[in-house]
Design an enzyme around this catalytic site. Structure first.
Site, mmCIF file in Angstrom:
data_model
loop_
_atom_site.group_PDB
_atom_site.id
_atom_site.type_symbol
_atom_site.label_atom_id
_atom_site.label_comp_id
_atom_site.label_asym_id
_atom_site.label_seq_id
_atom_site.Cartn_x
_atom_site.Cartn_y
_atom_site.Cartn_z
ATOM 1 N N LYS A 94 0.810 -1.228 0.000
ATOM 2 C CA LYS A 94 0.000 0.000 0.000
ATOM 3 C C LYS A 94 0.842 1.276 0.000
ATOM 4 C CE LYS A 94 -2.604 -1.639 3.694
ATOM 5 N NZ LYS A 94 -2.433 -3.039 3.553
ATOM 6 N N VAL A 116 -6.928 -2.467 -0.537
ATOM 7 C CA VAL A 116 -8.093 -2.290 0.336
ATOM 8 C C VAL A 116 -8.943 -3.555 0.271
ATOM 9 C CG1 VAL A 116 -10.136 -0.875 0.822
ATOM 10 C CG2 VAL A 116 -8.098 0.183 -0.196
ATOM 11 N N ALA A 121 -8.225 -6.754 0.708
ATOM 12 C CA ALA A 121 -7.601 -7.954 0.112
ATOM 13 C C ALA A 121 -8.240 -8.291 -1.229
ATOM 14 C CB ALA A 121 -7.652 -9.117 1.095
ATOM 15 N N GLY A 154 -1.308 -14.519 10.781
ATOM 16 C CA GLY A 154 -0.942 -13.722 9.600
ATOM 17 C C GLY A 154 -1.925 -12.615 9.276
ATOM 18 N N LYS A 186 -5.860 2.973 3.930
ATOM 19 C CA LYS A 186 -6.894 2.408 3.054
ATOM 20 C C LYS A 186 -7.967 3.432 2.710
ATOM 21 C CE LYS A 186 -6.182 -2.326 4.591
ATOM 22 N NZ LYS A 186 -6.634 -3.382 5.488
#
Ligand code: ADP
Ligand code: ASP
Ligand code: MG
Length: 814
Positions: free
Chosen positions: A578, A608, A610, A663, A681
């Site tokens: 990003k 934004v 995924a 994760g 985002k």
């Protein structure tokens, strides 16, 4: 009678010679055959090399001679002819003559064109004799006839012009009385009318065969070579090239003039008027149908028949205001070049008459410059014109097809295809007959140009994408696996041929322009070369593959800093990183501009939500004329996970640790928990909605404890989560008391954006958001009351990888 010609590879080994003899034996069962042969493959080059070495007083010429000798004796030995053959005596005699000639060149330090022709003639004289004698020893009716006694030329050494009236008569007279079934003739070689040895030009054995075929007015001329016909383009440079079934004389001539080496350009000329078809066949694959060159209507659906290229081109530009409207400049220019015997391959002149541009062989460039500058000495001194400009390291590529004139837009397609792939066109020439459209481009771009043009005109149904992936951690690995799994589907259903041409992690990198074998990419990567970000960029750039896409699967600032460089090379960028999109507004805009300018897509859907199609949807709304008024969203899969699992029975520290282990957080969890990640985002969504905004403009109300905010390291930060448990519990209790859920919300409203933890009451669309889900509500002019809502898993390696994959496919579908 039939005339067959076998090229260098076809007679390049005892095995291939045996194939040739078998073909001749079959043919001679029904008809008498004339067989023209080239020198053993590579021998002409080796003879010239030995000659040059001798001329330069380089004693290596003896070694080069020995190599030539060994090649011939190896073939003779492998042909298993026994002791009785004359071949050894003949070869010995000829090779001794050759050695004496080379010694002579060494002694006098000179290699004239005349001597050069004498030198290279040994190749064909030897090969023809060896083949004819082998046939005789094997009991076949065959004779070798020296073409130097048949084909008579002027004394224009190295590329002599044929005297057809004498040559035709010689050929006809000889064959009238010849009784053998098969006659073997050396190609390429000839003699002048005063008995000097001459040659017909490099590749000239094809021409010898055509001269004989025309003199004898045979029904067919067959050129046997090492490929299965004349291909749509050079098969050495384009793997997808395929043989053309039928092609007209004109098309074959254009293709060969513009570099299709498979046929020596003058070959068509003697057989054209007599309408003798030329059949190109493959000695190594005799069953393949090959190519027929004739006047017959061809049944091609594509107006473009083939694409060819000539390397080592220099472009000469003569320009100056003194040329405008004054006749005679071109005449003097061309006269000068003609006096210097410099062949002009391509000409263009702008209608302003301000400049003339010529393409010539690079080897002639220096001579051309000196001669032309001398011719125009006065005009240059008076500043009416400039000294001629010479550019080198160029190539010509040409589209050829008789039918191109009946189709509009072919040159447009050609140039836009090249432009899209960042291939700069230096000059263009299109004959009024429109059988040929040529462009001069940089030598380094030839392979890419031929491949893209071939794809455009001959494989229009499939588009090849070449992907270079940096970062093969969690998400990157999933992406590679998904590509591996989906490749066949993409090819069959979307006509996208997807290749991973480069892969790297922070330590190693690997490349393969034919596509990395994905079945064991991890092992290959382990053995790869040392990786650097610049090194990865340089290799991607120098491979210069069409439709290249750089995929950034890192969260690294230095990688993001290279996007501009990639885009400037017309390499598309797909990123889940990003940083670039949320950097300064100027940089964000710059990348957008470069993407447009260099026709290189820059896609970042996974920045934004995924894999959720949030940015794509937003782009579609805007493109179709809608206007975003407000955005409300829960955009952090990690924060959602944290607050969905945190309550009075769990510890805040444990929940954050678990999110990290699964994760869902960035390696540094502060980026998520401080709200920076969400701020980035909403910033990207605001920018994509058309608003100029920077990260500092976003109001961020932190929920972390004071010490959490101030912590220096990740470990320190985790410690504060333990010590400040009460602070986090109080957030939970307060929400619980109001029957609310804690959600980390991003908002964009009236041009302003904010992020922060909110207590969401029951009934609100955010209230029931589960696990690591994301949700975005777009309020727009078209969706004023009921927002457009996109909701689903917004974090995780699998969905992020599939979001990246979707961006790659988007480029493929473009
Ligand atoms: P020979 O020795 O049989 O005369 P050449 O080497 O002169 O063979 O010509 C055949 C070669 O021409 C092929 O191996 C191929 O590399 C090259 N070539 C270049 N363009 C084309 C094309 N359009 N079609 C077929 N071959 C081509
Ligand atoms: N042997 C010659 C050359 O290599 C002629 C030919 O092969 O056609 O140019
Ligand atoms: Mg050839």
């Amino acid at each position: 009678m039939k005339v067959l010609k076998f090229g260098g590879t076809s007679v390049g080994s005892s095995k291939n010679i045996n194939n040739v003899i078998k073909i001749l034996e079959d043919y001679s069962k029904t008809d008498s055959v004339v067989c023209v042969v080239s020198a053993v493959g590579g021998i002409t080059d080796k003879l010239l090399l030995a000659g040059k070495e001798a001329q330069n007083k380089n004693k290596n010429y003896s070694d080069s001679f020995n190599i030539i000798k060994d090649i011939h004796f190896n073939i003779i030995n492998e042909l298993n002819l026994g002791e009785s053959s004359n071949i050894i005596a003949f070869a010995d005699e000829k090779l001794n003559e050759l050695k004496s000639l080379l010694d002579g060149i060494y002694l006098i330090n000179e290699l004239s064109p005349k001597t050069s022709d004498k030198l290279v003639s040994f190749g064909e004289i030897l090969s023809s004799y060896i083949i004819a004698e082998t046939m005789k020893i094997r009991g076949l009716s065959a004779e070798c006839k020296n073409s130097q006694e048949l084909i008579i030329t002027n004394s224009n050494f190295t590329k002599a012009e044929v005297n057809y009236s004498i040559s035709n008569k010689n050929i006809q007279d000889y064959f009238k009385s010849a009784s053998q079934k098969t006659t073997i003739l050396p190609g390429f070689v000839s003699k002048s009318n005063i008995g000097e040895q001459t040659t017909l030009g490099r590749g000239g054995s094809d021409f010898t065969a055509a001269i004989v075929a025309a003199a004898l007015n045979v029904t067919q001329l067959e050129i046997w070579t090492d490929v299965s016909g004349m291909f749509t383009t050079n098969p050495k440079l384009v793997k997808q090239a395929y043989p053309i079934d039928k092609i007209s004389y004109q098309e074959a001539m254009e293709l060969s003039h513009f570099g299709a080496k498979v046929l020596y350009p003058p070959t068509v000329q003697p057989v054209l008027d007599l309408n003798i078809p030329i059949h190109i066949k493959n000695t190594l694959e005799p069953e393949a149908v090959g190519t027929i060159i004739s006047n017959d209507e061809t049944n091609s659906t594509s107006p473009v028949k083939g694409i060819s290229n000539i390397s080592n081109i220099a472009l000469l530009t003569l320009q100056g205001s003194g040329m405008i409207g004054i006749p005679g400049f071109s005449k003097r220019l061309f006269e000068t070049l003609s006096q210097e015997k410099i062949n002009v391959i391509l000409i263009t002149q702008a209608s302003s008459e301000h400049s003339i541009c010529l393409g010539i062989d690079e080897n002639d460039a220096e001579r051309a410059k000196t001669a032309v500058d001398t011719t125009f000495e006065n005009e240059i001194a008076l500043h009416k014109i400039d000294p001629i400009i010479v550019e080198t390291e160029l190539s010509i590529i040409a589209l050829v097809g008789d039918n191109m004139k009946n189709h509009q837009g072919i040159s447009g397609k050609m140039f836009s295809t090249l432009g899209k792939n960042n291939i700069n066109i230096r000059a263009i020439a299109q004959g009024a007959s429109e059988k040929n459209i040529s462009a001069v481009i940089a030598e380094k771009d030839v392979k890419k140009a031929l491949n893209t043009l071939h794809e455009q005109f001959f494989e229009s149904k499939t588009k090849q994408l070449n992907v270079f992936i940096t970062g093969v951690g969690n998400v990157g690995e999933k992406l590679v696996e998904q590509i591996k799994q989906q490749r066949k589907y993409l090819k069959e259903n979307l006509k996208i041929s997807l290749r991973v041409a480069g892969l790297s992690n922070s330590r190693k990198m690997i490349f393969n322009e034919d596509g990395i074998n994905l079945s064991n990419w991890k092992e290959q990567l382990q053995d790869g070369e040392h990786a650097t970000l610049d090194g990865f960029f340089d290799r991607t750039k120098s491979l210069n593959l069409r439709n290249s896409i750089f995929v950034d699967v890192t969260a690294n600032k230095d990688v993001a800093n290279l996007y501009a460089d990639y885009l400037r090379q017309s390499i598309g960028v797909v990123a889940c990183n990003k940083i670039a999109c949320s950097s300064t507004f100027e940089n964000y805009k710059l990348l957008k501009r470069l993407s447009l300018k260099y026709n290189a897509p820059y896609l970042f859907e996974t920045n934004v939500g995924a894999g959720l199609p949030i940015i794509d949807t937003l782009n579609n709304l805007i493109a179709s004329g809608d206007k975003v008024t407000s955005i409300q969203a829960v955009l952090s899969g990690s924060l959602n996970f944290v607050f969905n699992n945190f309550n009075d029975t769990t510890k805040f520290y444990d929940v954050v640790k678990q999110a990290a282990a699964e994760g869902y957080t960035e390696p540094d969890p502060r980026i998520d928990l401080s709200g920076v990640d969400v701020a980035r985002k909403i910033l990207i969504l605001a920018r994509e909605s058309g608003v100029e905004m920077n990260l500092e403009d976003i109001q961020n109300t932190p929920f972390l404890s004071e010490s959490g905010i101030k912590s220096d390291t990740v470990d320190d930060f985790y410690q504060t989560l333990i010590s400040d448990e009460a602070h986090y519990q109080s957030l939970y209790t307060s929400a619980k008391a109001k029957d609310c859920q804690l959600k980390y919300v991003a908002k964009f409203d009236n041009g302003k954006a904010s992020v922060g933890l909110e207590e969401i009451p029951e009934g609100h669309p955010f209230y029931n958001l589960e696990g690591k889900d994301n949700i975005v509500m777009f309020y727009t002019q078209r969706y004023p009351e009921q927002p457009m809502i996109i909701k689903g898993a917004g974090a995780g390696a699998d969905v992020t990888a599939s979001g990246l994959f979707a961006d790659i496919i988007r480029i493929g579908n473009d």
